[in-house]
Design an enzyme around this catalytic site. Structure first.
Site: not given
Length: 454
Positions: A323-324, A277, A289, A351, A421
């Site tokens: 995606e997030e 992603h 990520d 991922d 994140h």
């Protein structure tokens, strides 16, 4: 009897020759990735020149334009965009938070959760109720929760060897904590960051609001901050917590999945998807990520072209968007595949970071999994020993409804949630060698899927 024996020996010889040929091809794939790989420099550009890429942002659009350009420059047979409307949430000014105990105010690091509402302009300050589960919260009832801030402090289970299992056991607090707290009249929700590492980095991530429930502000607090808040509550249960955040949800924005393909020479209507992603959270460069997964996916197709491998089936590198905080890119891709009557026989998603390859999780029928697992001896020399039933990936998940067999690339999981994140998910956190080994591993599986199907 002699004829049967001769036939069996012939079949055995053919099988050995095929395995030897496959072994040589896979060795060439790894050699190309490790000696001439492009993924690391692509990742450098994506993270350092473009940076954070949250859906709807300027960075996300720059990433779309750049990855399209990269695949065109590689001379793939076709490169195209798939339009998709995505959520557009913005963080606004940096958050503020402190623990107020007696006359002492202690600042702690927080980050608004994606999709959260803002506090009022002056912030929110209230007493705190600490819980570790939703049943514990519900048992307290409205009388004890109303007007307070609920502090969800269940850590990821450190005894889980696979940290994704630990994450799965704790992330419900982040996803649904605000809704559960609001049902009982809470004025805010603070969630322990999804990490076993003790530091001052709050881990953001998506949250959801239930229908008909008041929208209350919610934020992640760093693990050190969570430990301090919990300890402070033990010493002074009447303390208050203050936080202020300035986030906002804007109207949906237009964005795109980016797709590059090499057309199959024998079975062009059978498609193998390799993807990651393109979006990342706004706090981070999104190196693990999921910048790693994107550049690895493009690298798979580049390797095939560089080695002169003409795939039997059509290979597609897909950069999924959103995606997030919505999964709309993955859903849109699957919807279009169904609408266009495409036959996607397999999809591979990366991922879980650019770490040392360990294997692949497989989602499919028992006989499909069994066939893929028979390739284990060819992949084991490269450290890919964890191959079997497992998860595929969020973006390719919607393809399962049309019978696609899903493969989730599994790198070593121990460090992923140190970065996940957070602002420290930077280019410098990725090892070139590990990243390139991952791309080669995905290319090796792609080669086998293309040669033999499922």
């Amino acid at each position: 009897m002699k004829k049967i024996t001769t036939l069996l020996l012939s079949l055995l010889a053919s099988s050995v020759l095929a395995q030897n040929s496959d072994s040589v091809a896979i060795r060439r794939i790894y050699n190309e990735a490790l000696a001439n790989g492009k993924s690391y420099e692509w990742l450098r550009h994506l993270t350092k020149q473009i940076g954070p890429r949250l859906s709807g942002s300027e960075g996300a659009q720059k990433a779309v334009d750049w990855t399209k350009q990269v695949m065109e420059q590689q001379g793939f047979d076709r490169v195209f965009l798939q339009e998709v409307m995505v959520p557009h949430w913005v963080r606004g000014a940096k958050e503020e938070a402190y623990i107020h105990s007696g006359s002492k105010k202690t600042t702690v690091p927080i980050a608004a959760l994606g999709g959260s509402v803002a506090t009022n302009p002056k912030g929110v300050e209230a007493q705190v109720i600490e819980v570790k589960s939703f049943p514990e919260l519900r048992a307290l009832g409205t009388e004890k929760v109303k007007g307070k801030i609920v502090f969800f402090n269940r850590p990821m289970d450190p005894t889980k060897l696979n940290t994704f299992d630990a994450y799965g056991g704790a992330v419900d607090q982040r996803a649904n904590g605000a809704t559960e707290a609001a049902k009982l009249g809470a004025v805010g929700a603070i969630v322990r960051s999804m990490s076993n590492r003790h530091d001052d980095q709050p881990h953001t991530g998506g949250t959801r609001y239930g229908t008909g429930v008041p929208l209350i502000p919610t934020a992640a607090i760093s693990t050190n901050g969570a430990d301090l808040l919990s300890k402070s509550l033990t010493e002074n249960p009447s303390l208050t917590f203050y936080f202020k955040q300035n986030c906002e949800t804007l109207p949906d924005a237009k964005s795109y999945n980016v797709v590059g393909e090499i057309k199959g020479s024998e079975k062009p209507d059978e498609i193998i998807v390799i993807g990651g992603h393109l979006d990342s959270w706004d706090l981070a460069e999104g190196a693990h990520d999921d910048g790693s997964g994107c550049v690895q996916s493009i690298e798979v197709l580049r390797i095939m072209k560089a080695l002169g491998i003409k795939p039997k089936r059509t290979l597609r590198a897909v950069m999924f968007m959103n995606e997030e905080n919505g999964l709309r890119g993955g859903i849109k891709y699957a919807d279009l595949a169904k609408q266009n009557n495409e036959k996607t026989i397999a999809a591979i998603e990366s991922d879980e970071g650019g770490f040392t390859p360990r294997g692949f999780g497989i989602v499919g029928k028992p006989e499909e999994r069994a066939k893929a697992m028979r390739w284990a001896p060819l992949l084991a020399p490269y450290g890919l020993t964890d191959i079997g039933p497992g998860s595929g990936g969020a973006d390719i998940g919607p393809l399962a409804q049309t019978g696609t067999v899903l493969f989730g690339f599994k790198p070593d999981s121990q460090r992923y949630f140190d970065y996940h994140h957070t602002p420290v998910d930077r280019f410098e956190a990725v090892s070139q060698r590990e990243l390139e080994l991952g791309a080669a591993s995905m290319a090796a599986l792609t080669y086998l899927l293309d040669q033999y199907g499922l």
